[in-house]
Motif scaffolding. Structure first.
Motif, PDB file in Angstrom:
ATOM      1  N   GLU A   1     -10.149   7.526  -7.766  1.00 39.81           N
ATOM      2  CA  GLU A   1      -8.825   8.083  -7.530  1.00 39.81           C
ATOM      3  C   GLU A   1      -8.511   8.134  -6.035  1.00 39.81           C
ATOM      4  OE1 GLU A   1      -5.122   9.095  -8.126  1.00 39.81           O
ATOM      5  OE2 GLU A   1      -6.514   8.489  -9.701  1.00 39.81           O
ATOM      6  N   ARG A   2      -9.534   8.405  -5.230  1.00 35.90           N
ATOM      7  CA  ARG A   2      -9.333   8.405  -3.780  1.00 35.90           C
ATOM      8  C   ARG A   2      -8.973   6.998  -3.299  1.00 35.90           C
ATOM      9  NH1 ARG A   2     -13.864   9.449   0.857  1.00 35.90           N
ATOM     10  NH2 ARG A   2     -12.438   9.903   2.586  1.00 35.90           N
ATOM     11  N   ALA A   3      -9.665   5.989  -3.839  1.00 36.93           N
ATOM     12  CA  ALA A   3      -9.351   4.603  -3.474  1.00 36.93           C
ATOM     13  C   ALA A   3      -7.936   4.238  -3.918  1.00 36.93           C
ATOM     14  CB  ALA A   3     -10.369   3.664  -4.109  1.00 36.93           C
ATOM     15  N   ARG A   4      -7.570   4.667  -5.130  1.00 34.82           N
ATOM     16  CA  ARG A   4      -6.242   4.338  -5.648  1.00 34.82           C
ATOM     17  C   ARG A   4      -5.146   4.936  -4.770  1.00 34.82           C
ATOM     18  NH1 ARG A   4      -2.512   6.977  -8.744  1.00 34.82           N
ATOM     19  NH2 ARG A   4      -1.173   5.667 -10.074  1.00 34.82           N
ATOM     20  N   ALA A   5      -5.288   6.193  -4.371  1.00 34.65           N
ATOM     21  CA  ALA A   5      -4.262   6.831  -3.552  1.00 34.65           C
ATOM     22  C   ALA A   5      -4.063   6.093  -2.233  1.00 34.65           C
ATOM     23  CB  ALA A   5      -4.643   8.293  -3.291  1.00 34.65           C
ATOM     24  N   MET A   6      -5.156   5.637  -1.640  1.00 34.24           N
ATOM     25  CA  MET A   6      -5.050   4.954  -0.346  1.00 34.24           C
ATOM     26  C   MET A   6      -4.435   3.579  -0.497  1.00 34.24           C
ATOM     27  SD  MET A   6      -5.467   5.164   2.906  1.00 34.24           S
ATOM     28  CE  MET A   6      -4.173   4.001   3.343  1.00 34.24           C
ATOM     29  N   VAL A   7      -4.869   2.821  -1.484  1.00 30.67           N
ATOM     30  CA  VAL A   7      -4.384   1.449  -1.597  1.00 30.67           C
ATOM     31  C   VAL A   7      -2.906   1.423  -1.978  1.00 30.67           C
ATOM     32  CG1 VAL A   7      -4.909   0.934  -4.029  1.00 30.67           C
ATOM     33  CG2 VAL A   7      -5.126  -0.847  -2.298  1.00 30.67           C
ATOM     34  N   LEU A   8      -2.467   2.380  -2.798  1.00 30.86           N
ATOM     35  CA  LEU A   8      -1.052   2.424  -3.146  1.00 30.86           C
ATOM     36  C   LEU A   8      -0.207   2.835  -1.947  1.00 30.86           C
ATOM     37  CD1 LEU A   8      -1.091   3.900  -6.766  1.00 30.86           C
ATOM     38  CD2 LEU A   8      -1.068   1.502  -6.020  1.00 30.86           C
ATOM     39  N   ALA A   9      -0.739   3.699  -1.078  1.00 29.20           N
ATOM     40  CA  ALA A   9      -0.007   4.078   0.130  1.00 29.20           C
ATOM     41  C   ALA A   9       0.168   2.874   1.046  1.00 29.20           C
ATOM     42  CB  ALA A   9      -0.738   5.208   0.854  1.00 29.20           C
ATOM     43  N   LEU A  10      -0.881   2.053   1.188  1.00 33.47           N
ATOM     44  CA  LEU A  10      -0.756   0.874   2.039  1.00 33.47           C
ATOM     45  C   LEU A  10       0.178  -0.154   1.400  1.00 33.47           C
ATOM     46  CD1 LEU A  10      -1.483  -0.650   4.567  1.00 33.47           C
ATOM     47  CD2 LEU A  10      -3.602  -1.400   3.465  1.00 33.47           C
ATOM     48  N   ARG A  11       0.089  -0.307   0.092  1.00 35.24           N
ATOM     49  CA  ARG A  11       1.021  -1.207  -0.603  1.00 35.24           C
ATOM     50  C   ARG A  11       2.463  -0.805  -0.315  1.00 35.24           C
ATOM     51  NH1 ARG A  11       1.926  -0.112  -6.801  1.00 35.24           N
ATOM     52  NH2 ARG A  11       2.926   1.647  -5.734  1.00 35.24           N
ATOM     53  N   ASP A  12       2.744   0.485  -0.403  1.00 35.27           N
ATOM     54  CA  ASP A  12       4.108   0.959  -0.240  1.00 35.27           C
ATOM     55  C   ASP A  12       4.594   0.855   1.206  1.00 35.27           C
ATOM     56  OD1 ASP A  12       4.096   1.519  -2.926  1.00 35.27           O
ATOM     57  OD2 ASP A  12       3.755   3.674  -2.674  1.00 35.27           O
ATOM     58  N   ALA A  13       3.655   0.701   2.166  1.00 33.97           N
ATOM     59  CA  ALA A  13       4.038   0.556   3.571  1.00 33.97           C
ATOM     60  C   ALA A  13       4.324  -0.892   3.944  1.00 33.97           C
ATOM     61  CB  ALA A  13       2.935   1.119   4.472  1.00 33.97           C
ATOM     62  N   LEU A  14       4.096  -1.811   3.012  1.00 34.45           N
ATOM     63  CA  LEU A  14       4.304  -3.236   3.254  1.00 34.45           C
ATOM     64  C   LEU A  14       5.483  -3.752   2.431  1.00 34.45           C
ATOM     65  CD1 LEU A  14       0.557  -4.316   3.091  1.00 34.45           C
ATOM     66  CD2 LEU A  14       1.982  -4.291   5.158  1.00 34.45           C
ATOM     67  N   PRO A  15       6.081  -4.857   2.836  1.00 37.05           N
ATOM     68  CA  PRO A  15       7.178  -5.417   2.028  1.00 37.05           C
ATOM     69  C   PRO A  15       6.678  -5.735   0.619  1.00 37.05           C
ATOM     70  CG  PRO A  15       7.086  -6.463   4.181  1.00 37.05           C
ATOM     71  CD  PRO A  15       5.850  -5.642   4.069  1.00 37.05           C
ATOM     72  N   PRO A  16       7.327  -5.216  -0.415  1.00 36.21           N
ATOM     73  CA  PRO A  16       6.797  -5.376  -1.778  1.00 36.21           C
ATOM     74  C   PRO A  16       6.703  -6.827  -2.224  1.00 36.21           C
ATOM     75  CG  PRO A  16       9.023  -4.432  -1.793  1.00 36.21           C
ATOM     76  CD  PRO A  16       8.544  -4.385  -0.383  1.00 36.21           C
ATOM     77  N   GLU A  17       7.606  -7.680  -1.750  1.00 39.27           N
ATOM     78  CA  GLU A  17       7.579  -9.074  -2.191  1.00 39.27           C
ATOM     79  C   GLU A  17       6.405  -9.850  -1.590  1.00 39.27           C
ATOM     80  OE1 GLU A  17       9.960  -8.920   1.605  1.00 39.27           O
ATOM     81  OE2 GLU A  17       9.783  -7.712  -0.233  1.00 39.27           O
ATOM     82  N   ARG A  18       5.708  -9.272  -0.593  1.00 36.53           N
ATOM     83  CA  ARG A  18       4.604  -9.983   0.051  1.00 36.53           C
ATOM     84  C   ARG A  18       3.239  -9.451  -0.356  1.00 36.53           C
ATOM     85  NH1 ARG A  18       6.317  -9.950   6.233  1.00 36.53           N
ATOM     86  NH2 ARG A  18       4.401 -11.178   6.503  1.00 36.53           N
ATOM     87  N   CYS A  19       3.193  -8.402  -1.170  1.00 34.99           N
ATOM     88  CA  CYS A  19       1.913  -7.881  -1.656  1.00 34.99           C
ATOM     89  C   CYS A  19       1.515  -8.665  -2.912  1.00 34.99           C
ATOM     90  CB  CYS A  19       2.015  -6.389  -1.963  1.00 34.99           C
ATOM     91  SG  CYS A  19       2.016  -5.355  -0.499  1.00 34.99           S
TER      92      CYS A  19
END
Length: 324
Positions: free
Chosen positions: A87-105
């Motif tokens: 869950e700790r890994a999930r929270a971090m990776v989703l935060a980084l995903r949301d900080a990047l342009p969604p079409e490029r993830c």
């Protein structure tokens, strides 16, 4: 992967997770990772890794990491996080995903020690099993190419850690003897062009090490003393390139392990530069951090740390022209 190696193709999540130790030189643990990729086949480019933050710090860390990935000019990103706490890994990776342009993830993964999850549509909510293995193709190929893969990031510090205890006291006396020998040579009437002679001496010792000869402690002490001179250090700096970077890192790491603190920043900086040229940002950061710990004002280490943190690709480095 250097420009001379055949490409490795990761086709599963397990492949990708087993590729990370080959990319970073150690097995990432409690980490968030961003990989820049290019083209339709998602060729790996710039990558970064950071320790997971304390709970609640995910958004701030993601905001700080995203610009480094965006500056790399990639077509897309693979974003991963690994932790014993899924869950700790999930929270971090989703935060980084949301900080990047969604079409490029292109891919978002998080994993604990046994299972890996994805945010892709249709991905199983229970995740899927995977296994890290020293015998995985990605790691075997990296080792065959001359890389050393350690169990964790902490082990990287041992590669460049200076002497301690009785060995430090003995090597401190050896450095004093090397300084006396250098002064005696420089004061001789037939000394000639002393800087040129010392540059040639260091180049000879380094070349012997690159050829596989095991240098003595006395050889490494002599190198450490001589590269304290900027002209000698810089002559070695410009000899490091993408083709010899792995060997050069091994040489300068060994000198760093022998150098006493007053003489360690130059070999540590050279080791850091060689690691960066080899595409090994983790080893570069460790060497440069140690150089700056010993001498916070050491200019070469500060410059290289700025380049490393900016995400500059090693191929964009151009060695300066040095006068004789």
């Amino acid at each position: 992967m250097t420009q001379h190696e055949a490409p490795y193709r990761a086709t599963t999540h397990e492949d990708l997770l087993n590729t990370l130790p080959a990319m970073f030189g150690f097995v990432p643990r409690e980490s968030v990772i961003g990989l820049c990729v290019h083209g339709e086949r998602s060729r790996f480019g710039f990558r970064l890794r950071h320790d997971l933050p304390d709970p609640g710090g995910e958004t701030d860390l993601a905001t700080g990491l995203a610009p480094h990935l965006l500056r790399a000019g990639a077509d897309g990103f693979l974003v991963l996080a690994v932790s014993a706490d899924a869950e700790r890994a999930r929270a971090m990776v989703l935060a980084l995903r949301d900080a990047l342009p969604p079409e490029r993830c292109r891919l978002v993964l998080w994993a604990d020690d046994q299972r890996v999850w994805s945010d892709a549509p249709g991905a199983p909510p229970e995740g899927e099993p995977y296994r890290l293995s020293e015998h995985h193709e990605a790691r075997v190929r990296a080792v065959a190419a001359g890389r050393v893969i350690l169990d964790d990031r902490a082990a990287l510090y041992a590669e460049v850690a200076g002497p301690r205890g009785e060995r430090l006291r003995w090597l401190d006396a050896a450095h004093d003897e090397a300084i006396d020998a250098f002064v005696a040579r420089a004061l001789r009437p037939d000394a000639g062009d002393v800087p040129a002679v010392e540059r040639a001496r260091v180049a000879s010792l380094v070349d012997r090490a690159l050829a596989g000869e095991r240098l003595t402690d006395g050889d490494r002490v002599e190198i450490a003393v001589l590269v304290a001179a900027v002209s000698v250090r810089d002559a070695e700096w410009v000899r490091i390139d993408r083709d010899n970077a792995l060997g050069m890192h091994a040489v300068w790491a060994s000198v760093s392990r022998t150098a006493v603190p007053d003489f360690a920043s130059a070999p540590l900086s050279l080791a850091g530069f060689a690691a960066w040229q080899a595409g090994d940002g983790a080893r570069a950061a460790v060497a440069l951090e140690e150089a700056l710990r010993l001498d916070p004002d050491y200019t070469m280490a500060r410059l290289l740390m700025e380049l490393l943190q900016s995400g500059l690709h090693p191929d964009r480095w151009h060695a300066p022209e040095l006068s004789a």
